[in-house]
Scaffold this active site. Sequence first.
Site, mmCIF file in Angstrom:
data_model
loop_
_atom_site.group_PDB
_atom_site.id
_atom_site.type_symbol
_atom_site.label_atom_id
_atom_site.label_comp_id
_atom_site.label_asym_id
_atom_site.label_seq_id
_atom_site.Cartn_x
_atom_site.Cartn_y
_atom_site.Cartn_z
ATOM 1 N N LYS A 65 0.808 -1.222 0.000
ATOM 2 C CA LYS A 65 0.000 0.000 0.000
ATOM 3 C C LYS A 65 0.842 1.275 0.000
ATOM 4 C CE LYS A 65 -4.492 -1.537 1.341
ATOM 5 N NZ LYS A 65 -4.387 -2.943 1.811
ATOM 6 N N GLU A 84 -9.803 6.769 3.425
ATOM 7 C CA GLU A 84 -10.677 5.776 4.049
ATOM 8 C C GLU A 84 -9.807 4.605 4.443
ATOM 9 O OE1 GLU A 84 -10.063 5.763 0.838
ATOM 10 O OE2 GLU A 84 -9.570 3.626 0.585
ATOM 11 N N SER A 128 1.466 -9.834 -0.962
ATOM 12 C CA SER A 128 1.123 -8.417 -0.854
ATOM 13 C C SER A 128 1.496 -7.806 0.491
ATOM 14 C CB SER A 128 -0.368 -8.216 -1.125
ATOM 15 O OG SER A 128 -1.149 -9.049 -0.283
HETATM 16 C C1 LIG Z 1 -5.252 -3.935 1.464
HETATM 17 C C2 LIG Z 1 -4.555 -5.199 1.216
HETATM 18 C C3 LIG Z 1 -4.939 -6.074 0.160
HETATM 19 C C4 LIG Z 1 -6.132 -5.834 -0.703
HETATM 20 O O1 LIG Z 1 -6.105 -4.695 -1.473
HETATM 21 P P1 LIG Z 1 -5.836 -4.667 -3.030
HETATM 22 O O2 LIG Z 1 -6.135 -3.260 -3.413
HETATM 23 O O3 LIG Z 1 -6.762 -5.651 -3.683
HETATM 24 O O4 LIG Z 1 -4.419 -5.052 -3.243
HETATM 25 C C5 LIG Z 1 -4.184 -7.210 -0.040
HETATM 26 N N1 LIG Z 1 -3.135 -7.521 0.741
HETATM 27 C C6 LIG Z 1 -2.744 -6.716 1.750
HETATM 28 C C7 LIG Z 1 -1.569 -7.115 2.570
HETATM 29 C C8 LIG Z 1 -3.433 -5.539 2.023
HETATM 30 O O5 LIG Z 1 -3.038 -4.763 3.049
#
Ligand SMILES: *Cc1c(COP(=O)(O)O)cnc(C)c1O
Length: 400
Positions: free
Chosen positions: A89, A111, A377
């Site tokens: 993020k 948000e 992610s």
């Molecule tokens: C917020 C988040 C997501 C989901 O958000 P996307 O916009 O679909 O990437 C996925 N993995 C993590 C670790 C997150 O913090």
Amino acid sequence: MNYQVDEKGYYGEFGGAYVPEILYATVRNLQEQYRGIVESQEFKQEYHALLKDYVGRPSPLYFARRMSEKYGCQLYLKREDLNHTGAHKINNTIGQILLAKKMGKTRIIAETGAGQHGVATATVCALMGMQCEVFMGATDVERQHTNVERMKMLGAQVHPVRTGNMTLSDACSEAIRDWCCHPADTFYIVGSTMGPHPYPDLVARMQSVISEEIKWQLEEKIGRDYPDYLMACIGGGSNAAGTIYHYMDDERVKIVLAEAGGHGWDTDYTAATIHRGTTGILHGAKMLVMQDNDGQIQEAFTISAGLDYPGVGPMHCNMARQGRTQVLSINDDEAIRGGYELTRMEGIIPAIESAHAIAALAKVPFKKDDVVVLTVSGRGDKDVETYLKNKQLAGDYGNF
Ligand SMILES: *Cc1c(COP(=O)(O)O)cnc(C)c1O
């Protein structure tokens, strides 16, 4: 084929900018300015310097040997979990705050659901010395107490939202309402590939550094710059968009995305929007949303706070509809098992969101030589309690 946004802000039938009249001028101004700014040399230099020295990029592309053997493929993990603040993020919030500054904005709003985007936004606001206000559902404020404290430590003001289910969807609505009251001085940092045009495109561009790196990292490691498969989890769609951005039109690359099935996409307890959603308008864009026959938004359900959203970004709605991406629904129990498996087999505790992508490995018929790049992610520190509470789902890995 072209899966990028068109002149009017649409991806096929999805996207657009459905905002209250009072925001027309602000949103149009952003639409007119964002490309020029983010494509300028000055912006690129500042953005990449911060990604390198502050975020810690490039994130490693790691060959996962034991998991490769298990799934009969050549599995590489793109380690977004190693970024500052623990997820992808921050790539986006760094980019958007630079854009906000260049547009002369002084106040930042955002948000947040689980609090990850709130923390990433509060972080870059501290970095830039800017005022930061975060809207968060009151239910989430209670559930995600640590992230609330982190945001406050970073100097942000957190506004609990008490409308609707008091979760992410309501926080988005409240942020848009605040934006309506302060269009002149406020920049809204959106956390995923959603919201009115140009946000889905803006966020995808800011995350596209992920696939930019995958290209040269693969070239370095295997002597060709594309994989056979790209895999990622998908909530609003930003880490997935970043992972596939430079490969969208490359038909040699298959794309498999994992959305949150909750108890099952065919039950009432699910967040599998691409399986279950129908076309509707939510938070400024036309997309697939989970809604009842009267168009009332239905609450999403999943064990993973970061995937808990009843819509999905317009780029992904279009790509799934065109058959460019294959979207699998991964249930809570499968994700928990996937998270434990990566933990025990590679020594990496993934975010429960990312664990959905890991669990999808079992559902793809790989050939031994297939090169698979899967984006982790985020890291799982925030999810340790959830993993422990559900360890009975992890089979042998849960016996400790
Ligand atoms: C917020 C988040 C997501 C989901 O958000 P996307 O916009 O679909 O990437 C996925 N993995 C993590 C670790 C997150 O913090």
